[in-house]
Motif scaffolding. Structure first.
Motif, PDB file in Angstrom:
ATOM      1  N   ARG A 182       0.827  -1.208   0.000  1.00 33.44           N
ATOM      2  CA  ARG A 182       0.000   0.000   0.000  1.00 33.44           C
ATOM      3  C   ARG A 182       0.866   1.266   0.000  1.00 33.44           C
ATOM      4  N   LEU A 183       1.959   1.231   0.742  1.00 30.02           N
ATOM      5  CA  LEU A 183       2.807   2.410   0.885  1.00 30.02           C
ATOM      6  C   LEU A 183       3.902   2.485  -0.171  1.00 30.02           C
ATOM      7  N   GLY A 184       4.052   1.440  -0.985  1.00 29.07           N
ATOM      8  CA  GLY A 184       5.106   1.420  -1.991  1.00 29.07           C
ATOM      9  C   GLY A 184       6.491   1.275  -1.394  1.00 29.07           C
ATOM     10  N   LEU A 185       6.582   0.529  -0.295  1.00 28.44           N
ATOM     11  CA  LEU A 185       7.854   0.324   0.392  1.00 28.44           C
ATOM     12  C   LEU A 185       8.401  -1.073   0.111  1.00 28.44           C
ATOM     13  N   GLY A 186       9.642  -1.307   0.544  1.00 28.51           N
ATOM     14  CA  GLY A 186      10.258  -2.611   0.391  1.00 28.51           C
ATOM     15  C   GLY A 186       9.623  -3.625   1.321  1.00 28.51           C
ATOM     16  N   PRO A 187      10.086  -4.876   1.269  1.00 26.36           N
ATOM     17  CA  PRO A 187       9.495  -5.947   2.082  1.00 26.36           C
ATOM     18  C   PRO A 187       9.511  -5.617   3.574  1.00 26.36           C
ATOM     19  N   ALA A 188       8.487  -6.106   4.277  1.00 29.73           N
ATOM     20  CA  ALA A 188       8.448  -5.953   5.732  1.00 29.73           C
ATOM     21  C   ALA A 188       9.645  -6.664   6.351  1.00 29.73           C
ATOM     22  N   GLU A 189      10.188  -6.091   7.405  1.00 29.86           N
ATOM     23  CA  GLU A 189      11.381  -6.629   8.044  1.00 29.86           C
ATOM     24  C   GLU A 189      11.096  -7.043   9.482  1.00 29.86           C
ATOM     25  N   PRO A 190      11.799  -8.092   9.962  1.00 28.32           N
ATOM     26  CA  PRO A 190      11.641  -8.497  11.360  1.00 28.32           C
ATOM     27  C   PRO A 190      12.261  -7.467  12.295  1.00 28.32           C
ATOM     28  N   TRP A 191      11.742  -7.453  13.518  1.00 34.42           N
ATOM     29  CA  TRP A 191      12.213  -6.501  14.531  1.00 34.42           C
ATOM     30  C   TRP A 191      12.288  -7.222  15.859  1.00 34.42           C
ATOM     31  N   ASP A 192      13.420  -7.134  16.526  1.00 34.50           N
ATOM     32  CA  ASP A 192      13.514  -7.805  17.823  1.00 34.50           C
ATOM     33  C   ASP A 192      12.617  -7.109  18.833  1.00 34.50           C
ATOM     34  N   LEU A 193      12.226  -7.868  19.860  1.00 32.63           N
ATOM     35  CA  LEU A 193      11.226  -7.377  20.803  1.00 32.63           C
ATOM     36  C   LEU A 193      11.659  -6.100  21.499  1.00 32.63           C
ATOM     37  N   ASP A 194      12.928  -5.982  21.874  1.00 30.20           N
ATOM     38  CA  ASP A 194      13.385  -4.791  22.585  1.00 30.20           C
ATOM     39  C   ASP A 194      13.222  -3.540  21.726  1.00 30.20           C
ATOM     40  N   ALA A 195      13.587  -3.641  20.441  1.00 30.15           N
ATOM     41  CA  ALA A 195      13.452  -2.484  19.557  1.00 30.15           C
ATOM     42  C   ALA A 195      11.984  -2.142  19.338  1.00 30.15           C
ATOM     43  N   ALA A 196      11.142  -3.168  19.151  1.00 31.33           N
ATOM     44  CA  ALA A 196       9.710  -2.929  18.975  1.00 31.33           C
ATOM     45  C   ALA A 196       9.102  -2.313  20.229  1.00 31.33           C
ATOM     46  N   ALA A 197       9.513  -2.804  21.392  1.00 30.66           N
ATOM     47  CA  ALA A 197       8.986  -2.297  22.656  1.00 30.66           C
ATOM     48  C   ALA A 197       9.365  -0.842  22.886  1.00 30.66           C
ATOM     49  N   ALA A 198      10.524  -0.438  22.383  1.00 30.79           N
ATOM     50  CA  ALA A 198      10.950   0.945  22.552  1.00 30.79           C
ATOM     51  C   ALA A 198      10.033   1.907  21.810  1.00 30.79           C
ATOM     52  N   VAL A 199       9.390   1.450  20.741  1.00 31.64           N
ATOM     53  CA  VAL A 199       8.489   2.285  19.964  1.00 31.64           C
ATOM     54  C   VAL A 199       7.041   2.101  20.392  1.00 31.64           C
ATOM     55  N   TRP A 200       6.629   0.846  20.585  1.00 25.77           N
ATOM     56  CA  TRP A 200       5.211   0.551  20.820  1.00 25.77           C
ATOM     57  C   TRP A 200       4.875   0.238  22.279  1.00 25.77           C
ATOM     58  N   GLY A 201       5.878   0.142  23.135  1.00 28.79           N
ATOM     59  CA  GLY A 201       5.659  -0.283  24.510  1.00 28.79           C
ATOM     60  C   GLY A 201       5.712  -1.791  24.598  1.00 28.79           C
ATOM     61  N   GLU A 202       6.309  -2.312  25.668  1.00 27.73           N
ATOM     62  CA  GLU A 202       6.505  -3.757  25.739  1.00 27.73           C
ATOM     63  C   GLU A 202       5.191  -4.518  25.752  1.00 27.73           C
ATOM     64  N   GLY A 203       4.220  -4.034  26.541  1.00 27.05           N
ATOM     65  CA  GLY A 203       2.967  -4.767  26.633  1.00 27.05           C
ATOM     66  C   GLY A 203       2.272  -4.886  25.283  1.00 27.05           C
ATOM     67  N   PHE A 204       2.196  -3.790  24.534  1.00 23.90           N
ATOM     68  CA  PHE A 204       1.522  -3.794  23.236  1.00 23.90           C
ATOM     69  C   PHE A 204       2.318  -4.610  22.214  1.00 23.90           C
ATOM     70  N   ALA A 205       3.630  -4.427  22.201  1.00 26.65           N
ATOM     71  CA  ALA A 205       4.457  -5.150  21.237  1.00 26.65           C
ATOM     72  C   ALA A 205       4.435  -6.646  21.506  1.00 26.65           C
ATOM     73  N   ARG A 206       4.556  -7.019  22.749  1.00 27.08           N
ATOM     74  CA  ARG A 206       4.697  -8.439  23.097  1.00 27.08           C
ATOM     75  C   ARG A 206       3.366  -9.173  23.126  1.00 27.08           C
ATOM     76  N   TYR A 207       2.365  -8.571  23.762  1.00 23.91           N
ATOM     77  CA  TYR A 207       1.121  -9.295  24.021  1.00 23.91           C
ATOM     78  C   TYR A 207      -0.008  -8.976  23.043  1.00 23.91           C
ATOM     79  N   ALA A 208       0.237  -8.082  22.093  1.00 23.46           N
ATOM     80  CA  ALA A 208      -0.748  -7.807  21.043  1.00 23.46           C
ATOM     81  C   ALA A 208      -0.121  -8.054  19.677  1.00 23.46           C
ATOM     82  N   LEU A 209       0.825  -7.208  19.282  1.00 23.18           N
ATOM     83  CA  LEU A 209       1.432  -7.329  17.956  1.00 23.18           C
ATOM     84  C   LEU A 209       2.280  -8.587  17.796  1.00 23.18           C
ATOM     85  N   GLY A 210       2.739  -9.162  18.908  1.00 28.08           N
ATOM     86  CA  GLY A 210       3.592 -10.343  18.817  1.00 28.08           C
ATOM     87  C   GLY A 210       2.928 -11.644  19.212  1.00 28.08           C
ATOM     88  N   ALA A 211       1.646 -11.596  19.572  1.00 28.45           N
ATOM     89  CA  ALA A 211       0.948 -12.779  20.092  1.00 28.45           C
ATOM     90  C   ALA A 211       0.149 -13.484  19.003  1.00 28.45           C
TER      91      ALA A 211
END
Length: 302
Positions: free
Chosen positions: A241-270
């Motif tokens: 949709r955005l015309g970007l390159g392939p989606a990339e993996p992100w380690d939990l710590d980096a994701a948590a720094a942006v989205w918060g650990e609870g949201f990253a781990r128990y919603a986006l990562g569950a």
């Protein structure tokens, strides 16, 4: 019916109110934001300014209504207890909103669960304390049924689709889009292999109306539209949709720094995979386009 609806300016509540009004019901909608009163009134909703902590207000509105639909907060025990107390013995209806994160796991995006929870079979919640507390509230609502009160719990999966009103956005997908727009790269928690069941907002609203008006509707219902999908697939749809390159993996710590650990781990990562056996037995037939179709063609961008 005269319906008292909490969360009237929210994503779920706005869609439910629109559906009910179209069917000729009267909706009095609770909002804690005075600034949205005019928008609610323009949508045909009678605004009630207040919040879930005002037990006297909730009791008064419940007693004057034919039915109460709570879409404001799945985890507010006080509001649920107030509604049950006000409605018990009245023959009225209480519809409570839950969410399928109640059975979410701790995959951290690294694996897809093979377990699909069915609402025709008893289940246990995930091991996080918030999930256990939500399951306890859902059980309280279900158990209150049959004592001069008809109760329904609608446990929504990942909802997508364009809402109306002041807060028209779903919860889980916009943070991925916002991050991608700011960084130029779509990222998912872990490898994005975790899967969620999904439901279109309009299909969901159809089920709320069915639960309200069908006397046979009682107890607990999962709400899913026939598709589950990995966050890697969601990420790829966003990238297209955005015309970007392939989606990339992100380690939990980096994701948590942006989205918060609870949201990253128990919603986006569950994983949160369910099947709505009981809703389909009522005659509910979800039919709207898939979540990837919506992302690529209809999803509004910030």
């Amino acid at each position: 019916m005269d319906v008292f609806l909490t969360g009237a300016s929210g994503y779920i509540g706005g869609a439910v109110a629109k559906r009910l009004i179209r069917e000729g019901h009267t909706v009095r909608g609770l909002t804690r934001t005075p600034g949205v009163v005019d928008a609610l009134a323009a949508a045909g909703i009678e605004p009630v300014v207040g919040d879930l902590d005002d037990a006297a207000l909730l009791e008064r509105e419940a007693r004057r209504a034919d039915a109460v639909i709570n879409t404001a907060h799945s985890d507010h025990r006080g509001a649920v207890d107030t509604f049950i107390g006000a409605l018990r013995g009245s023959g009225k209806i209480l519809v409570h909103t839950s969410g399928t994160s109640v059975i979410g796991d701790d995959a951290q995006g690294q694996s897809a669960s093979t377990t699909v929870f069915d609402d025709a079979v008893p289940f246990s919640p995930g091991n996080h304390e918030i999930r256990r507390a939500r399951h306890a509230i859902d059980t309280t609502v279900v158990d209150a049924g049959g004592r001069g009160l008809r109760t329904v719990v609608l446990c929504n999966s990942l909802i997508y689709g364009n809402g109306t009103g002041p807060r028209p956005q779903t919860v889980l997908i916009p943070p991925l889009v916002t991050q991608a727009l700011s960084s130029g790269t779509v990222r998912v928690v872990g490898r994005g292999l975790n899967r969620w069941s999904t439901v279109h907002l309009d299909d969901m609203a159809d089920l709320y109306h069915l639960a309200l008006t069908m006397p046979a509707a009682t107890g607990f219902y999962f709400v899913e539209g026939g598709e589950d999908i990995s966050f890697a697939e969601i990420g790829q749809a966003i990238a297209r949709r955005l015309g970007l390159g392939p989606a990339e993996p992100w380690d939990l710590d980096a994701a948590a720094a942006v989205w918060g650990e609870g949201f990253a781990r128990y919603a986006l990562g569950a994983n949160s995979r369910v099947y709505a056996t009981r809703a389909r037995a009522l005659g509910w037939r979800p039919s709207r386009p898939s979540v990837t179709n919506w992302i690529e063609h209809d999803m509004p961008l910030p």
